[in-house]
Design an enzyme around this catalytic site. Structure first.
Site, mmCIF file in Angstrom:
data_model
loop_
_atom_site.group_PDB
_atom_site.id
_atom_site.type_symbol
_atom_site.label_atom_id
_atom_site.label_comp_id
_atom_site.label_asym_id
_atom_site.label_seq_id
_atom_site.Cartn_x
_atom_site.Cartn_y
_atom_site.Cartn_z
ATOM 1 N N GLU A 1 35.651 -28.611 92.070
ATOM 2 C CA GLU A 1 34.495 -29.400 91.674
ATOM 3 C C GLU A 1 33.386 -29.377 92.709
ATOM 4 O O GLU A 1 32.279 -29.845 92.425
ATOM 5 C CB GLU A 1 34.908 -30.847 91.390
ATOM 6 C CG GLU A 1 35.736 -30.998 90.119
ATOM 7 C CD GLU A 1 36.054 -32.450 89.793
ATOM 8 O OE1 GLU A 1 35.721 -33.331 90.627
ATOM 9 O OE2 GLU A 1 36.618 -32.700 88.724
ATOM 10 N N LYS A 2 33.638 -28.840 93.899
ATOM 11 C CA LYS A 2 32.563 -28.781 94.892
ATOM 12 C C LYS A 2 31.373 -28.004 94.355
ATOM 13 O O LYS A 2 30.230 -28.372 94.556
ATOM 14 C CB LYS A 2 33.049 -28.147 96.198
ATOM 15 C CG LYS A 2 32.005 -28.230 97.321
ATOM 16 C CD LYS A 2 32.414 -27.468 98.537
ATOM 17 C CE LYS A 2 32.150 -25.995 98.376
ATOM 18 N NZ LYS A 2 30.679 -25.687 98.307
ATOM 19 N N HIS B 1 41.100 -23.882 98.430
ATOM 20 C CA HIS B 1 41.735 -22.859 97.603
ATOM 21 C C HIS B 1 43.247 -23.100 97.502
ATOM 22 O O HIS B 1 43.854 -22.864 96.449
ATOM 23 C CB HIS B 1 41.497 -21.474 98.201
ATOM 24 C CG HIS B 1 40.056 -21.072 98.252
ATOM 25 N ND1 HIS B 1 39.346 -20.998 99.431
ATOM 26 C CD2 HIS B 1 39.191 -20.729 97.262
ATOM 27 C CE1 HIS B 1 38.114 -20.614 99.173
ATOM 28 N NE2 HIS B 1 37.986 -20.446 97.865
ATOM 29 N N SER C 1 34.047 -22.127 102.545
ATOM 30 C CA SER C 1 34.114 -20.926 103.365
ATOM 31 C C SER C 1 32.896 -20.816 104.272
ATOM 32 O O SER C 1 32.983 -20.285 105.387
ATOM 33 C CB SER C 1 34.206 -19.681 102.479
ATOM 34 O OG SER C 1 35.378 -19.712 101.694
ATOM 35 N N VAL D 1 38.380 -30.827 97.937
ATOM 36 C CA VAL D 1 39.237 -31.103 99.096
ATOM 37 C C VAL D 1 38.330 -31.319 100.300
ATOM 38 O O VAL D 1 37.438 -30.502 100.576
ATOM 39 C CB VAL D 1 40.216 -29.941 99.352
ATOM 40 C CG1 VAL D 1 41.013 -30.183 100.626
ATOM 41 C CG2 VAL D 1 41.156 -29.772 98.159
ATOM 42 N N GLY E 1 37.604 -15.038 98.471
ATOM 43 C CA GLY E 1 38.319 -14.858 99.727
ATOM 44 C C GLY E 1 37.912 -15.880 100.768
ATOM 45 O O GLY E 1 37.330 -16.928 100.452
#
Length: 305
Positions: free
Chosen positions: A173-174, A61, A211, A201, A55
């Site tokens: 990939e982060k 995302h 997040s 991204v 979330g």
């Protein structure tokens, strides 16, 4: 407690809601109900794609959803579940950002058909005792700083794969070590799913979307960009050999005293020892105040001319 309207299983007239609505978003909280829907989809010739999340959705995302939705003849499931088993006792489970209605709106905007949003007791009912051992790599890098994290992560991912039974699953990939361990689990356990890693991204200044960025103060946000700058420095130093890659990254990080660096390591693509030449991965973890940030980048290590 009244359930959010998006989670109700019956409409206002008491009629049971369908498990799937074409061109609409349906939220499931029951694993068996969702499993029946995805089984019917596959039986009807559709492919099923999965985007697992905790979330607090952001543009990273959104890119995962777009990749999932781009597969012809597919329907996409986004799972939203803050998994307590991948948080340590001193970590941020209770304060981890939660924005469920905003998450659903993003899913609608991206054309996602199904959201799986179980509660903790559904995923881990009384007596639940099984855990997946990530192996030696699970104790290194993030695993060394967060004992038990990867066992909890792999356990919930394996459950999601068993519930949704997707054809393709997407991860960013982060969290490169996470992606590597998931690929290893899928291979070792003969799970019939294709794992796709999606490039990180980034913001315009190069910082990776996360997040946990929401925890940063404006000043810390400016300081945090040092991490991506260090990765860039390491990439440029690739032609000077592996030691130069790490040294270049550390030099940039040392210029920002607010950063408490946990590790700067160069590894091969499978997170083994750094190659003397060839493709490699530069991984960084650092803290700004109470917030722990991770990032990584591909590096091409070449011979000195």
């Amino acid at each position: 407690m009244t359930r959010p309207s998006s989670l109700r299983t019956h409409d206002l007239l008491g009629r049971k809601r369908p498990g799937y609505t074409k061109d609409g978003l349906t939220v499931h909280t029951d694993p068996n109900a969702l499993r029946r829907v995805t089984k019917a989809m596959r039986g009807g010739g559709r492919r099923v794609t999965l985007v697992p999340t905790m979330g607090a959705l952001h543009d990273g995302h959104r890119e995962l959803m777009r990749r999932a939705r781009s597969i012809p003849g597919s329907s996409t499931v986004v799972s939203i579940f803050v998994n307590p088993r991948q948080f340590g006792p001193t970590e941020d489970f209770d304060r981890y950002p939660r924005a469920f209605e905003a998450d659903l709106e993003m899913c609608r905007e991206e054309g996602v058909e199904l959201v799986f949003a179980p509660d903790v007791d559904t995923m881990y009912p009384p007596g639940f005792a099984t855990s997946i051992d990530p192996g030696p790599i699970g104790d290194e890098l993030e695993g060394a700083a967060r004992p038990g994290h990867f066992a909890g992560m792999l356990t919930v991912v394996n459950k999601l794969l068993a519930i949704v039974v997707p054809d393709v699953v997407f991860f960013g990939e982060k969290d490169y070590q996470q992606l590597t361990l998931i690929r290893r689990m899928v291979h070792d356990l003969d799970v019939d799913v294709h794992v796709v890693g999606v490039p990180t991204v980034r913001e315009r200044d190069g910082m990776a979307r996360s997040s946990r960025n929401a925890y940063l103060t404006p000043e810390q946000r400016e300081q945090a960009v040092t991490i991506s700058a260090a990765l860039s420095a390491g990439q440029y130093a690739g032609e000077q050999g592996p030691a130069a890659v790490v040294a270049a990254a550390r030099e940039v990080l040392s210029a920002e005293p607010a950063l408490e660096v946990d590790y700067v390591e160069l590894r091969d693509p499978e997170l083994g020892p750094a190659p003397s030449i060839g493709d490699a991965r530069l991984l960084i973890a650092a803290r700004l105040g109470a917030t722990r940030l991770i990032d990584n980048a591909h590096v091409s290590v070449t011979e000195r001319v």
